[in-house]
Design a protein around this motif. Sequence first.
Motif: not given
Ligand code: FES
Length: 618
Positions: A32, A34-37, A80, A71-75
Amino acid sequence: MGRRVNSIDELEAWRKEVIDGLDPNRPLIVVCHGTGCVAGGSPFVTKALKAALEESGVAADLAIEVKTTGCQGFCSRGPLVSIYPQGIFYQQVKPEDADEIVNETVKNGNLVDRLLYKDAKTNQYIPKIDDIPFYKLQHRLVLKNFGTLDPCSIEDSLASGGYRALSKALLTMTPDGIIDEVKTSYIRGRGGAGFPTGLKWRFARDAQGDVKYVLCNADEGDPGAFMDRSILEADPHAVLEGMVIAAKAIGSHQGYIYCRTEYQLAIERMNIAIAQAKESGLLGKNILGSGFDFDLEIYEGAGAFVCGEETALMASIEGRRGMPRPRPPFPAHQGLWKKPSILNNVETFANIGRIIYEGGAAYAAVGTETSKGSKVFALSGVVNNIGLVEVPMGIPIRTIIDDIGGGIPKKKKFKAVQLGGPSGGCVPTDHLDTVIDYEEIAKVGAIMGSGGMIVMDETTCMVDMARFFMEFIQDESCGKCTPCREGTRRMLDILEGICEGKGEPGDIEKLEELSEVIKESALCGLGQTGPNPVLSTLRYFRHEYEAHIYEKRCPAKRCAALLKFEIDIELCKKCGLCAKACPQNTIIWQKKEVAFLNKDGCVQCLSCYSVCPSGAIF
Ligand code: FES
Ligand SMILES: Cc1cc2nc3c(=O)[nH]c(=O)nc-3n(C[C@H](O)[C@H](O)[C@H](O)COP(=O)(O)O)c2cc1C
């Protein structure tokens, strides 16, 4: 140079080539991005995985690919990593884990237990992504491709069905046909107000004028919300596709995506998608050989909440200060540069492709009488599984919190869930079986809003929560109208006073009176809905306001000014967690002894309260 397609046939031939080139059983590692990951270090994990594959020789043997997604959702569990074709899900992966993942899992098919998801309720490891309740119980339409699609690859978008709705709309449908299909779906805007999208497009279609605009609202200012950012980051082509279809429907040839500037990753990926779509003939002049032209660009907003309001957003694009104006005239008649315009939310546009390709009726088959399709929520606060969830309309809120969200951590009791951000309200325990539906949620005093869902447990002070949202509204008020500028300031003063132990009899009545006046007289939605968190907490938690004002007591023990900062020796479990948490070292504790709090150095930061498992500090 990329590939340009000039007809449906050429697009479908390209799609077929991409799909034919994919082996569904190919080994794949998906990371992942996404911003969180990314914030958690996922690019380093990707790098380490690639290096480990090379070093072990697995890369050459298996022809394995490392792929990155949005982002896969489970931030909250990021970074992930998933391993295919088995579908193994690893969480909180560090670069140091790369060798083990490659040598154990990829090479030998063994699981690395410590990286697996462990269910908070059953305490069991769940190795496969499809079995994890957080994912299994969702109904992913907009988020469907989030774990598999590389947002920077137009080929990935094509393989997932991207742009087939666009070719259908541009080459086989009339503008009225498109609008009818959207009306049949009965999709309502996902930006908050829930206005029927088909009807909005109809007004703009019928408006007089050669120049019309399609605008995408990616301002996303609600505290705790990250739905729109994630959609842009993970599936930018889906948003573009929705916008071009809207343009054809209303007769527009220019569009803007208004995105807050701090969403840099979303902007970067969106710009890549725009460039790819232009190069491929899916955006710009003579799209897919249809003779239809539509171009768009991103406008970076400075990140003011009020700029999400439609007339303020348009003023901002025009280069003026982002302030709202009275309506009518509505933007469908006089919008950007006084031309007929439609403004839709990111998630609304991301749904359009499915509606056009599968038909409005298929979309409307999911949901309740008046709320159709699915809704993406940013589930946050005090809940085990924090992240982005998509559920069908009609699902009880309890299912989202208890089953998808995995319930409340640390055996604490649920208190309320805040829906709709600063314009919304809270749903308390007694109403947890309320279903996700615009009208049903409104009946209990909250709003669907754009999808912020903040879970609160028994340790949340509801007066403090209302104060927090009022502070936000007061900060973000543009100051153009007096009720919002002065009224919210006055409300904030009262709320601050109550939290500081200076509440007076009559404060509750003043808050109610001010709320009604502001709601009635403010210029735009910011002021009109700003008092909602106060009204909703008064509706369900009036006793907490009363305890603060009349007994100078905060039932949730959150308002520092109303606490004594003493330790109940009967309740103290002698665990010493308070002493470890205290940043001032003012708590004296020895093993198997009751803790003692020395008030001299105490800065009332509440750290000890937060960690005390027995509520011994009062
Ligand atoms: S950024 Fe990786 S799950 Fe949201
Ligand atoms: C103060 C304020 C802030 C808003 N912020 C947003 C936002 O960030 N994103 C959004 O889509 N809509 C926001 N809205 C709602 C928009 O003005 C508009 O109704 C919406 O973008 C229309 O799109 P939709 O019909 O697809 O929901 C906001 C409204 C107000 C009053």
